[in-house]
Enzyme design. Sequence first.
Site, PDB file in Angstrom:
ATOM      1  N   LYS A  13      25.140   7.328  36.050  1.00 23.89           N
ATOM      2  CA  LYS A  13      24.290   8.465  36.132  1.00 23.89           C
ATOM      3  C   LYS A  13      22.825   8.178  36.705  1.00 23.89           C
ATOM      4  O   LYS A  13      22.202   8.775  37.579  1.00 23.89           O
ATOM      5  CB  LYS A  13      24.157   9.078  34.719  1.00 23.89           C
ATOM      6  CG  LYS A  13      25.379   9.586  33.989  1.00 23.89           C
ATOM      7  CD  LYS A  13      25.037  10.322  32.701  1.00 23.89           C
ATOM      8  CE  LYS A  13      24.543   9.220  31.675  1.00 23.89           C
ATOM      9  NZ  LYS A  13      25.558   8.175  31.410  1.00 23.89           N
ATOM     10  N   ARG A  89      23.335  15.895  25.181  1.00 25.13           N
ATOM     11  CA  ARG A  89      24.467  14.977  24.791  1.00 25.13           C
ATOM     12  C   ARG A  89      25.212  15.629  23.747  1.00 25.13           C
ATOM     13  O   ARG A  89      26.376  15.148  22.991  1.00 25.13           O
ATOM     14  CB  ARG A  89      23.959  13.690  24.453  1.00 25.13           C
ATOM     15  CG  ARG A  89      23.800  12.522  25.289  1.00 25.13           C
ATOM     16  CD  ARG A  89      23.283  11.530  24.549  1.00 25.13           C
ATOM     17  NE  ARG A  89      23.685  10.260  25.302  1.00 25.13           N
ATOM     18  CZ  ARG A  89      22.906   9.687  26.266  1.00 25.13           C
ATOM     19  NH1 ARG A  89      21.910  10.091  26.847  1.00 25.13           N
ATOM     20  NH2 ARG A  89      23.404   8.337  26.332  1.00 25.13           N
ATOM     21  N   ARG A 128      24.978  -5.068  34.062  1.00 22.75           N
ATOM     22  CA  ARG A 128      23.750  -4.109  34.486  1.00 22.75           C
ATOM     23  C   ARG A 128      22.414  -5.116  34.190  1.00 22.75           C
ATOM     24  O   ARG A 128      22.219  -5.646  33.128  1.00 22.75           O
ATOM     25  CB  ARG A 128      23.491  -3.168  33.676  1.00 22.75           C
ATOM     26  CG  ARG A 128      22.224  -2.373  33.895  1.00 22.75           C
ATOM     27  CD  ARG A 128      22.116  -0.789  33.462  1.00 22.75           C
ATOM     28  NE  ARG A 128      22.594  -0.659  32.406  1.00 22.75           N
ATOM     29  CZ  ARG A 128      22.895   0.468  31.754  1.00 22.75           C
ATOM     30  NH1 ARG A 128      22.858   1.691  32.356  1.00 22.75           N
ATOM     31  NH2 ARG A 128      23.241   0.569  30.421  1.00 22.75           N
ATOM     32  N   ARG A 159      19.083  -4.557  29.049  1.00 24.91           N
ATOM     33  CA  ARG A 159      18.933  -3.664  27.952  1.00 24.91           C
ATOM     34  C   ARG A 159      19.374  -4.037  26.643  1.00 24.91           C
ATOM     35  O   ARG A 159      20.490  -4.930  26.529  1.00 24.91           O
ATOM     36  CB  ARG A 159      19.486  -1.980  28.274  1.00 24.91           C
ATOM     37  CG  ARG A 159      18.296  -1.257  29.148  1.00 24.91           C
ATOM     38  CD  ARG A 159      19.085  -0.198  29.620  1.00 24.91           C
ATOM     39  NE  ARG A 159      19.681   0.569  28.448  1.00 24.91           N
ATOM     40  CZ  ARG A 159      20.445   1.780  28.899  1.00 24.91           C
ATOM     41  NH1 ARG A 159      20.429   2.464  30.047  1.00 24.91           N
ATOM     42  NH2 ARG A 159      21.246   2.481  28.041  1.00 24.91           N
ATOM     43  N   ARG A 170      28.633   3.134  21.641  1.00 22.28           N
ATOM     44  CA  ARG A 170      28.089   4.344  22.492  1.00 22.28           C
ATOM     45  C   ARG A 170      29.408   5.058  23.458  1.00 22.28           C
ATOM     46  O   ARG A 170      29.190   6.367  23.293  1.00 22.28           O
ATOM     47  CB  ARG A 170      27.192   3.716  23.833  1.00 22.28           C
ATOM     48  CG  ARG A 170      25.888   3.284  23.129  1.00 22.28           C
ATOM     49  CD  ARG A 170      25.003   2.183  24.100  1.00 22.28           C
ATOM     50  NE  ARG A 170      24.982   2.628  25.325  1.00 22.28           N
ATOM     51  CZ  ARG A 170      24.681   1.825  26.230  1.00 22.28           C
ATOM     52  NH1 ARG A 170      24.611   0.516  26.243  1.00 22.28           N
ATOM     53  NH2 ARG A 170      24.429   2.043  27.626  1.00 22.28           N
TER      54      ARG A 170
END
Length: 215
Positions: A13, A89, A128, A159, A170
């Site tokens: 996203k 969400r 990431r 992160r 998640r």
Amino acid sequence: MNVMLLGAPGAGKGTQAARIVEEFGLVHLSTGDILRKAVADGTPLGIEAKRHMDEGGLVPDDVVIGLVRERIMQPDAAERGVLFDGFPRTIPQAEALDEALSASGLALDAVVSVEVDPEAIVARITSRRQCRACGKIFNVISDGDLAACTECGGEVYQRDDDTEAVVRKRLDAYEAQTSKLVPYYAAQGTLRAVDGNRTPDEVYESVREALAEVG
Ligand code: AP5
Ligand code: MG
């Protein structure tokens, strides 16, 4: 034009959002980015949000809805249009967004659902990296293990919620709550599905085609 990017954690996203806002000039409204800034600033909101984010759960609806209402009431949101990334969400968030937009005479023109095979997600997220200053997203596999951002020279970091254990939680939250938005927006007629299992450039071509239908 107001657009939403829907997809599981790590679907791409943020990667697609950067391209969309550059080409179409939309305001990028990422609730994850707003919450991470609040955490970094140590505000009461950030302290509350961090508990949920570190556990891979969702921040309460009323908190997130309040943040989004505040942002879309700024004049540039109506002038430029908004790209929603990671919001809504849950069904209550989607209903609150519909109400807030229609109160301003606006609507969601397209919901682009980026679909990725679940097996690819954990590898993408644990590799990431992101720039702390400008937010640019990298990946160790495609970009190498960078210390500084290629755009602005800022610090590149990982992160806190990008560990395998938190990613799995998640994903559970996505399955339990956010995936219900697929039939919600299909019923509204705004849903456009895009195959996210390709290169970022190939995915973006499909995103542009989806937006051309509504823009
Ligand atoms: P948020 O920041 O929104 O995270 P997320 O939804 O889990 O999604 P990600 O940002 O992890 O993934 P992405 O789809 O943006 O992928 P990216 O482009 O970076 O939310 C974080 C937390 O905040 C939530 O868990 C929750 O606690 C809270 N929160 C946020 N919004 C909320 C809300 N509305 N309500 C309640 N709580 C909320 O790509 C990932 C990696 O893959 C990168 O390394 C990238 O380079 C790579 N990649 C991207 N595309 C490709 C491709 N096509 N091929 C190969 N690699 C790719
Ligand atoms: Mg993101």
